[in-house]
Write an enzyme that holds these catalytic residues in place. Sequence first.
Site: not given
Ligand code: G6Q
Length: 547
Positions: A268, A513
């Site tokens: 992400g 989450k």
């Molecule tokens: C980043 C993390 C986290 C992620 C968000 C959104 O490396 O994993 O910040 O980007 O939780 O996740 P989604 O894109 O799956 O909604």
Amino acid sequence: MLQPALTSTASYQALETHAIEAEDWQLRSLFAASDTRFPDMTVDAAGLFLDYSKNRIDARTLELLTELARERGVDTQRDAMFAGERINLTEQRAVLHTALRAPRGTALTVDGQDVNADVHAVLDRVRIFSDAVRSGTWLGHSGKPITDIVNIGIGGSDLGPKMVCLALRQYAHPRLRMHFVSNVDGHDMDAALTKVNPETTLFIVASKTFTTTETMMNAQTARAWFLQSAPSEALAKHFVAVSTNTEAIKAFGIDPANMFPFWDWVGGRYSVWSAIGLSVALSVGFGYFSDLLAGAHAMDVHFKEAPLEKNMPVLLGMIGFWNRHFLGCASLSIAPYHQDLNRFPAYLQQLDMESNGKRVTKGGQPVDTLTCPVIWGDCGTNGQHAYFQLLHQGTDVTPIDFIAALRPAHEYTNQHAALLANCFAQSEAFMRGKTIDEVRVDLQAQGLSLAEIERLAPHKTFPGNRPSNTILMEYLTPYTLGALIALYEHKTFVQGVIWDVNSFDQWGVELGKVLAKSIEAELTGASVPERHDCSTNGLIAMAKAAV
Ligand code: G6Q
């Protein structure tokens, strides 16, 4: 491969001995002792210039740090990352954000899949779609061109695109206003929806998993708001998705033809280069988005090919490690002297702290040293009128990364000179400080009495000897911004390798989450919460009573 504990390695122990010798070093004296410290301790790469001379290090420190980097396998692990090996061990995934910016035709196959062809096929779709929206050929359901784009995403699906769109505002399409909604707090969505017209708004639902509560709730709210004034057939003209989860997108009601995919090997916080950057391509155009990728790629090539001693991300990583371990610095302040980079500290906060905020090694053992410092900051000169006081005279030593462009993208040249003067003056002041004797001379010159001088002098003394890096570029452009982001990505990687932590998972985020879900059920349901502590129970009861 299992690494030995960091403190047991020969190169770490050599550094420990060296650190005892270095304990009393003063930056002033290090500068006085060498006229060539600036040329010796600066490096150029991918349109960026790094001055690391204002750190409490000498040539021997760098030699020992390089030995440590080599002993920990920075070069071999770097090569493994670029080659697509599954270096994210807890998720059994490759880590290939570098493949997202590799030029078309670069050979890279993972599990029999031509990664480069996949990446460029999606980039082609991003180009076609962003061209259509920007040129006005993509119309809203009532036949009007798009004027507003609302990116709905959080964490890695928000911080990168938002930071880059703000940083490149000079390149933005004049008709397109960008909005970013991330927080589950309805005020965030409310603020965006009050500014936009459903007939001319495009929503991008950006979520790698397409299961993140905040994003799903915000997307549902936006969809319901949109459908108050438009028929459901109109959704296809106003909702697109960026995700790895086709099934969930279909279930949400977004046409898979409006889905821009990416892959599980894109983390992400490393995803702005993927279709998660769709809002960037829409705002600045695909040409400039490609320049962003090209700048990052140039930094990748440098990281891959430059010797460790002259490798910008390696140097930044090793010096950060030195400051953390041997100077005991608990945080790193990021100070962009460029207003358009005002979201850059927040972006780096996630990049670094989510990557290296870990306490066990890849082998599952507790780490035997301190890991990631707290990353924080704000733009200069604003910070100077706020928290710089603590940086100059507080009891903690906080290293600072100054970031500036030599040339402005505006015509107020006198203001730019003032900005750069402040940036350089601060790094000089952190380095030199002001001794009590220098203060006394100043106060004497002002004609103060001896008693008054002695009363004031301790307050006006600055210890100095506080480390900083300065990163310069000619202009802030898509290319130099791409290089800057990639520089910090690779710096983060280098430190993760030295600490032997997995920089590419985020179990702390995953926990967050799921945690809120049970309390949310208690808040909205009829059941009386009993299984929490009395504080949590009390807070839940207050919220229920307020409904
Ligand atoms: C980043 C993390 C986290 C992620 C968000 C959104 O490396 O994993 O910040 O980007 O939780 O996740 P989604 O894109 O799956 O909604």
